[in-house]
Design a protein around this motif. Structure first.
Motif, PDB file in Angstrom:
ATOM      1  N   GLU A 203     -32.349  15.299  47.972  1.00 36.57           N
ATOM      2  CA  GLU A 203     -31.726  14.755  47.536  1.00 36.57           C
ATOM      3  C   GLU A 203     -30.595  13.932  48.627  1.00 36.57           C
ATOM      4  O   GLU A 203     -30.124  14.109  49.186  1.00 36.57           O
TER       5      GLU A 203
ATOM      6  N   THR B 170     -45.239  11.338  42.784  1.00 35.75           N
ATOM      7  CA  THR B 170     -43.776  10.701  41.551  1.00 35.75           C
ATOM      8  C   THR B 170     -43.564  11.849  40.494  1.00 35.75           C
ATOM      9  O   THR B 170     -42.525  11.497  39.216  1.00 35.75           O
ATOM     10  N   GLU B 171     -44.422  12.276  40.026  1.00 43.54           N
ATOM     11  CA  GLU B 171     -44.552  13.657  38.474  1.00 43.54           C
ATOM     12  C   GLU B 171     -44.965  14.529  38.603  1.00 43.54           C
ATOM     13  O   GLU B 171     -46.677  14.262  39.037  1.00 43.54           O
TER      14      GLU B 171
ATOM     15  N   GLY C 166     -36.516  18.522  43.019  1.00 43.89           N
ATOM     16  CA  GLY C 166     -35.731  19.460  42.123  1.00 43.89           C
ATOM     17  C   GLY C 166     -35.831  19.925  40.309  1.00 43.89           C
ATOM     18  O   GLY C 166     -35.138  20.704  40.316  1.00 43.89           O
ATOM     19  N   ARG C 167     -36.977  18.742  39.372  1.00 46.09           N
ATOM     20  CA  ARG C 167     -37.212  19.505  38.871  1.00 46.09           C
ATOM     21  C   ARG C 167     -38.103  20.954  38.961  1.00 46.09           C
ATOM     22  O   ARG C 167     -38.814  21.818  37.960  1.00 46.09           O
TER      23      ARG C 167
ATOM     24  N   ASP D 181     -36.961  13.587  43.387  1.00 38.85           N
ATOM     25  CA  ASP D 181     -36.277  13.719  41.906  1.00 38.85           C
ATOM     26  C   ASP D 181     -37.304  14.834  41.540  1.00 38.85           C
ATOM     27  O   ASP D 181     -37.378  16.352  40.627  1.00 38.85           O
ATOM     28  N   GLN D 182     -38.530  15.021  41.387  1.00 36.82           N
ATOM     29  CA  GLN D 182     -39.926  16.045  41.573  1.00 36.82           C
ATOM     30  C   GLN D 182     -39.543  17.621  42.328  1.00 36.82           C
ATOM     31  O   GLN D 182     -39.650  18.613  41.661  1.00 36.82           O
TER      32      GLN D 182
END
Length: 156
Positions: A154, A42-43, A11-12, A8-9
């Motif tokens: 993903e 994770t961030e 992708g961000r 997800d990171q």
């Protein structure tokens, strides 16, 4: 040392790089320690103020606020969740640290206020739709080396 960038990171990050175009952007890496020398981002923060075509400068006020938010969210469990390092883009240059990049990371880990045992520098760029990235670790004793960076994909 192994560092994984959560899907997800990633992708961000790709979305932020698309928006920034040829301007350098960056932020901080926070995450979880999975095992000794094994971390997962994770961030990933994205600084609101971009750099220029050839330079990115950290906004220290935003960086401090982002760190406080992360530590509050992870309930200050520093042995499991912590600051991993910094990232920025090189949209027009190789995914290698420049002289100023290395000097900045050396200054960061040698600062008397730095309480970590290392900091990672991740440099990224978007080539068409492919995320290209590299990572290096810096420690207060002067150790510097390239490290394994795994970008999670993903699952569809």
């Amino acid at each position: 040392m192994r560092v994984a960038l959560a899907a997800d990171q990633a992708g961000r990050l790709a979305a932020a790089l698309r928006r920034a175009g040829d301007k350098e952007i960056g932020g901080q890496l926070f995450g979880e320690q999975l095992a000794p020398s094994d971390f997962r981002v994770t961030e990933l923060t994205v600084q609101s103020r971009p750099g220029t075509f050839a330079r990115f400068v950290v906004d220290l006020l935003q960086a401090a606020k982002d760190a406080v938010r992360f530590f509050d969210r992870t309930e200050h469990r520093y042995t499991r969740y912590n600051y991993i390092g910094e990232w920025h883009s090189h949209p027009s240059f190789a995914v290698q640290p420049s002289g100023p990049d290395v000097a900045t990371m050396r200054d960061l880990v040698r600062d008397s206020q730095f309480v970590g045992t290392f900091a990672v520098l991740m440099i990224v760029r978007l080539d068409a739709e492919t995320l290209t990235a590299g990572a290096w670790v810096f420690d207060p004793q002067g150790g510097e080396r390239a490290i394994t960076l795994e970008v999670e994909l993903e699952h569809q």
